[in-house]
Design a protein around this motif. Structure first.
Motif, mmCIF file in Angstrom:
data_model
loop_
_atom_site.group_PDB
_atom_site.id
_atom_site.type_symbol
_atom_site.label_atom_id
_atom_site.label_comp_id
_atom_site.label_asym_id
_atom_site.label_seq_id
_atom_site.Cartn_x
_atom_site.Cartn_y
_atom_site.Cartn_z
ATOM 1 N N THR A 115 -14.347 10.815 4.950
ATOM 2 C CA THR A 115 -13.615 10.173 6.048
ATOM 3 C C THR A 115 -13.280 8.727 5.694
ATOM 4 O O THR A 115 -12.158 8.266 5.943
ATOM 5 N N ALA A 116 -14.255 8.021 5.112
ATOM 6 C CA ALA A 116 -14.012 6.619 4.725
ATOM 7 C C ALA A 116 -12.924 6.539 3.656
ATOM 8 O O ALA A 116 -12.055 5.657 3.702
ATOM 9 N N THR A 117 -12.949 7.475 2.692
ATOM 10 C CA THR A 117 -11.931 7.496 1.642
ATOM 11 C C THR A 117 -10.558 7.762 2.231
ATOM 12 O O THR A 117 -9.579 7.081 1.899
ATOM 13 N N ARG A 118 -10.480 8.750 3.156
ATOM 14 C CA ARG A 118 -9.200 9.054 3.810
ATOM 15 C C ARG A 118 -8.699 7.854 4.604
ATOM 16 O O ARG A 118 -7.504 7.540 4.597
ATOM 17 N N HIS A 119 -9.642 7.174 5.276
ATOM 18 C CA HIS A 119 -9.268 6.006 6.077
ATOM 19 C C HIS A 119 -8.702 4.898 5.180
ATOM 20 O O HIS A 119 -7.684 4.276 5.502
ATOM 21 N N ARG A 120 -9.367 4.662 4.035
ATOM 22 C CA ARG A 120 -8.883 3.635 3.099
ATOM 23 C C ARG A 120 -7.509 4.004 2.551
ATOM 24 O O ARG A 120 -6.618 3.155 2.445
ATOM 25 N N GLN A 121 -7.336 5.292 2.198
ATOM 26 C CA GLN A 121 -6.043 5.736 1.679
ATOM 27 C C GLN A 121 -4.953 5.584 2.738
ATOM 28 O O GLN A 121 -3.829 5.167 2.439
ATOM 29 N N LEU A 125 -1.686 3.285 2.470
ATOM 30 C CA LEU A 125 -0.348 3.847 2.663
ATOM 31 C C LEU A 125 0.406 3.099 3.757
ATOM 32 O O LEU A 125 1.599 2.794 3.607
ATOM 33 N N GLU A 126 -0.297 2.769 4.839
ATOM 34 C CA GLU A 126 0.328 1.997 5.922
ATOM 35 C C GLU A 126 0.808 0.641 5.411
ATOM 36 O O GLU A 126 1.913 0.193 5.746
ATOM 37 N N GLN A 130 4.568 -0.690 5.383
ATOM 38 C CA GLN A 130 4.943 -1.943 6.041
ATOM 39 C C GLN A 130 5.638 -2.886 5.050
ATOM 40 O O GLN A 130 6.624 -3.539 5.396
ATOM 41 N N ALA A 131 5.110 -2.941 3.808
ATOM 42 C CA ALA A 131 5.727 -3.804 2.794
ATOM 43 C C ALA A 131 7.138 -3.309 2.466
ATOM 44 O O ALA A 131 8.075 -4.109 2.328
#
Length: 198
Positions: A115-121, A125-126, A130-131
């Motif tokens: 879950t933490a890895t998915r959250h970081r990914q 990506l966000e 945004q960039a």
């Protein structure tokens, strides 16, 4: 929240209110429960005039006993005892239950890492999106500014051409009449001086 989940949450809160020793509010006070405690709960609730759906009760107990806090209590509670609805000792935690708790805790940790890895990914990506959006907006603004600059330059050139043609027409008219043509108007531009180097 689904209806089944709402029902399970409601029943769990009801058990915490009815049997606070077995289902404490304090996460650190969770106790290993006696085996087949669902039978005791059903009997006690029926006796109090509050029958409960056995399947829902089993689901609530599975959720409760699958929590990390409960598994840690099974592994590390001093004395290694199980407890009944009134918080009284009712059996011991055996080696099989401990090994199962170790396995489930390992799964908990693996899921948390995933879950933490998915959250970081997801966050990375966000940020990329945004960039990219900011770059697209900046490029759009740059193109609009460039288009406006060209439009203004074209308008200035058009006006200069009109003035030049008007001056030529006046000069031709004056030549036809034998007059001295008027001197052209000279516009001096201010010369830019480079900023002194500091």
């Amino acid at each position: 929240m689904s209806t089944a989940r709402k029902q399970a949450t409601t029943l769990h809160r009801h058990l915490m209110a009815r049997f606070p020793k077995a289902f404490p509010q304090d996460y650190d006070a969770i106790l290993p429960l006696k085996l087949d405690i669902d039978v005791d709960i059903r009997e006690r609730l029926i006796h109090q005039g509050e029958p409960v759906d056995p399947d829902l009760l089993r689901r609530v107990l599975a959720n409760h006993t699958g929590r990390a806090g409960y598994l840690l209590a099974v592994l590390h509670r001093p004395g290694g005892l199980r407890y009944d609805l009134d918080g009284q000792p009712a059996g011991e935690v055996d080696a099989l239950a401990r090994s199962e708790a170790v396995r489930l805790l390992g799964e908990h940790q693996r899921r948390q890492k995933e879950t933490a890895t998915r959250h970081r990914q997801h966050r990375a990506l966000e940020k990329q999106q945004q960039a990219a959006k900011a770059a697209r907006i900046a490029e759009r603004e740059r193109r609009a500014a460039e288009k406006q600059r060209r439009r203004e330059e074209n308008e200035r050139n058009r006006l200069r051409n009109l003035e030049r043609k008007a001056a030529e027409d006046r000069a031709r008219e004056a030549a036809k009449r034998g007059e001295q043509p008027p001197l052209p108007t000279v516009t001096y531009r201010k010369r830019r001086r480079p900023a002194p180097k500091s």
